[in-house]
Design a protein around this motif. Sequence first.
Motif, PDB file in Angstrom:
ATOM      1  N   LEU A  47      59.201  19.087  35.579  1.00  8.15           N
ATOM      2  CA  LEU A  47      58.803  19.895  34.426  1.00  8.15           C
ATOM      3  C   LEU A  47      59.146  19.195  33.117  1.00  8.15           C
ATOM      4  CD1 LEU A  47      57.894  22.627  33.133  1.00  8.15           C
ATOM      5  CD2 LEU A  47      60.282  23.330  33.324  1.00  8.15           C
ATOM      6  N   LEU A  48      60.369  18.706  33.016  1.00  6.67           N
ATOM      7  CA  LEU A  48      60.812  18.080  31.775  1.00  6.67           C
ATOM      8  C   LEU A  48      60.136  16.735  31.531  1.00  6.67           C
ATOM      9  CD1 LEU A  48      64.602  18.945  32.017  1.00  6.67           C
ATOM     10  CD2 LEU A  48      62.875  20.057  30.605  1.00  6.67           C
ATOM     11  N   GLY A  49      59.690  16.073  32.580  1.00  8.90           N
ATOM     12  CA  GLY A  49      59.073  14.770  32.427  1.00  8.90           C
ATOM     13  C   GLY A  49      57.583  14.791  32.135  1.00  8.90           C
ATOM     14  N   GLU A  50      56.976  15.973  32.038  1.00  9.73           N
ATOM     15  CA  GLU A  50      55.534  16.039  31.792  1.00  9.73           C
ATOM     16  C   GLU A  50      55.143  15.439  30.452  1.00  9.73           C
ATOM     17  OE1 GLU A  50      53.788  19.827  32.428  1.00  9.73           O
ATOM     18  OE2 GLU A  50      54.417  19.902  34.510  1.00  9.73           O
ATOM     19  N   CYS A  51      55.717  15.893  29.373  1.00 12.98           N
ATOM     20  CA  CYS A  51      55.549  15.315  28.030  1.00 12.98           C
ATOM     21  C   CYS A  51      54.078  15.046  27.694  1.00 12.98           C
ATOM     22  CB  CYS A  51      56.356  14.034  27.891  1.00 12.98           C
ATOM     23  SG  CYS A  51      58.050  14.172  28.445  1.00 12.98           S
ATOM     24  N   GLU A  52      53.254  16.055  27.822  1.00 15.71           N
ATOM     25  CA  GLU A  52      51.807  15.913  27.708  1.00 15.71           C
ATOM     26  C   GLU A  52      51.347  15.318  26.370  1.00 15.71           C
ATOM     27  OE1 GLU A  52      48.127  18.938  28.104  1.00 15.71           O
ATOM     28  OE2 GLU A  52      49.795  19.250  29.485  1.00 15.71           O
ATOM     29  N   LEU A  53      51.907  15.785  25.263  1.00  8.87           N
ATOM     30  CA  LEU A  53      51.504  15.277  23.949  1.00  8.87           C
ATOM     31  C   LEU A  53      51.852  13.802  23.797  1.00  8.87           C
ATOM     32  CD1 LEU A  53      50.347  15.785  21.118  1.00  8.87           C
ATOM     33  CD2 LEU A  53      52.625  16.542  20.425  1.00  8.87           C
ATOM     34  N   LEU A  54      53.065  13.431  24.191  1.00  9.95           N
ATOM     35  CA  LEU A  54      53.488  12.030  24.116  1.00  9.95           C
ATOM     36  C   LEU A  54      52.635  11.160  25.020  1.00  9.95           C
ATOM     37  CD1 LEU A  54      55.614  10.031  22.962  1.00  9.95           C
ATOM     38  CD2 LEU A  54      56.920  10.447  25.048  1.00  9.95           C
ATOM     39  N   ARG A  55      52.351  11.639  26.217  1.00  9.81           N
ATOM     40  CA  ARG A  55      51.523  10.858  27.142  1.00  9.81           C
ATOM     41  C   ARG A  55      50.110  10.644  26.585  1.00  9.81           C
ATOM     42  NH1 ARG A  55      53.821   9.668  31.771  1.00  9.81           N
ATOM     43  NH2 ARG A  55      55.663  10.833  32.396  1.00  9.81           N
ATOM     44  N   SER A  56      49.563  11.657  25.949  1.00 13.63           N
ATOM     45  CA  SER A  56      48.235  11.536  25.359  1.00 13.63           C
ATOM     46  C   SER A  56      48.239  10.501  24.234  1.00 13.63           C
ATOM     47  CB  SER A  56      47.798  12.904  24.831  1.00 13.63           C
ATOM     48  OG  SER A  56      46.617  12.797  24.091  1.00 13.63           O
ATOM     49  N   LEU A  57      49.228  10.583  23.373  1.00 17.59           N
ATOM     50  CA  LEU A  57      49.357   9.636  22.257  1.00 17.59           C
ATOM     51  C   LEU A  57      49.525   8.213  22.785  1.00 17.59           C
ATOM     52  CD1 LEU A  57      50.092   9.620  18.992  1.00 17.59           C
ATOM     53  CD2 LEU A  57      52.315   9.068  19.952  1.00 17.59           C
ATOM     54  N   ALA A  58      50.394   8.054  23.770  1.00 22.67           N
ATOM     55  CA  ALA A  58      50.639   6.729  24.337  1.00 22.67           C
ATOM     56  C   ALA A  58      49.393   6.175  25.014  1.00 22.67           C
ATOM     57  CB  ALA A  58      51.793   6.800  25.329  1.00 22.67           C
ATOM     58  N   SER A  59      48.694   7.020  25.739  1.00 17.77           N
ATOM     59  CA  SER A  59      47.486   6.591  26.430  1.00 17.77           C
ATOM     60  C   SER A  59      46.438   6.084  25.449  1.00 17.77           C
ATOM     61  CB  SER A  59      46.934   7.749  27.262  1.00 17.77           C
ATOM     62  OG  SER A  59      45.724   7.388  27.857  1.00 17.77           O
ATOM     63  N   ARG A  60      46.271   6.810  24.344  1.00 17.41           N
ATOM     64  CA  ARG A  60      45.292   6.382  23.326  1.00 17.41           C
ATOM     65  C   ARG A  60      45.679   5.045  22.714  1.00 17.41           C
ATOM     66  NH1 ARG A  60      45.438  10.925  19.457  1.00 17.41           N
ATOM     67  NH2 ARG A  60      46.811  11.967  20.890  1.00 17.41           N
ATOM     68  N   ALA A  61      46.983   4.735  22.710  1.00 18.94           N
ATOM     69  CA  ALA A  61      47.455   3.471  22.142  1.00 18.94           C
ATOM     70  C   ALA A  61      47.563   2.376  23.201  1.00 18.94           C
ATOM     71  CB  ALA A  61      48.813   3.679  21.474  1.00 18.94           C
ATOM     72  N   GLY A  62      47.210   2.698  24.446  1.00 21.42           N
ATOM     73  CA  GLY A  62      47.257   1.708  25.512  1.00 21.42           C
ATOM     74  C   GLY A  62      48.645   1.501  26.098  1.00 21.42           C
TER      75      GLY A  62
END
Length: 158
Positions: A47-62
Amino acid sequence: MDLPFLSKWRKRRETATAVAVFPDSDSDSDSGGDADGGTGRGGYAALLGECELLRSLASRAGVRLDRTPASLEALDQLVPRWRDDEEMLPWLGNDAGLYLGTVVVRTVPGAGWRILPEGRPVVRLASGREVDVVLEGRTWAMTGSPELFQVYAEIAEA
């Protein structure tokens, strides 16, 4: 026409200042958190490791978030365009802190999640020291300092 109840209803709500996790009432771990790093009954680590917003931002930056210290270094190298969006800052900071905690729990021997009585997640180290990783993540999101990898390195050597 002044309608008092409308002015209260339309008031801008404050943004969230922290993340809180509340366990189910049938949890039998100490302090309501999963002391084994979330791999047991509570499963808080996932649950704590999901970090959806951070993952989305990171993904867009490669940037690939693979729960390693190297991914923290990669996050530190991102151009902080999110600082222009005051509404996103606290949420991204929460995610960054939770991701930092996830990396620590996964890679530092004896580290595990602990959920404080008020619902705030912290990382407890083998030494007994508790690190408020969400606070560290919020500071990183707002100022860029200290860098996430620097915080990780300090925690890992403790």
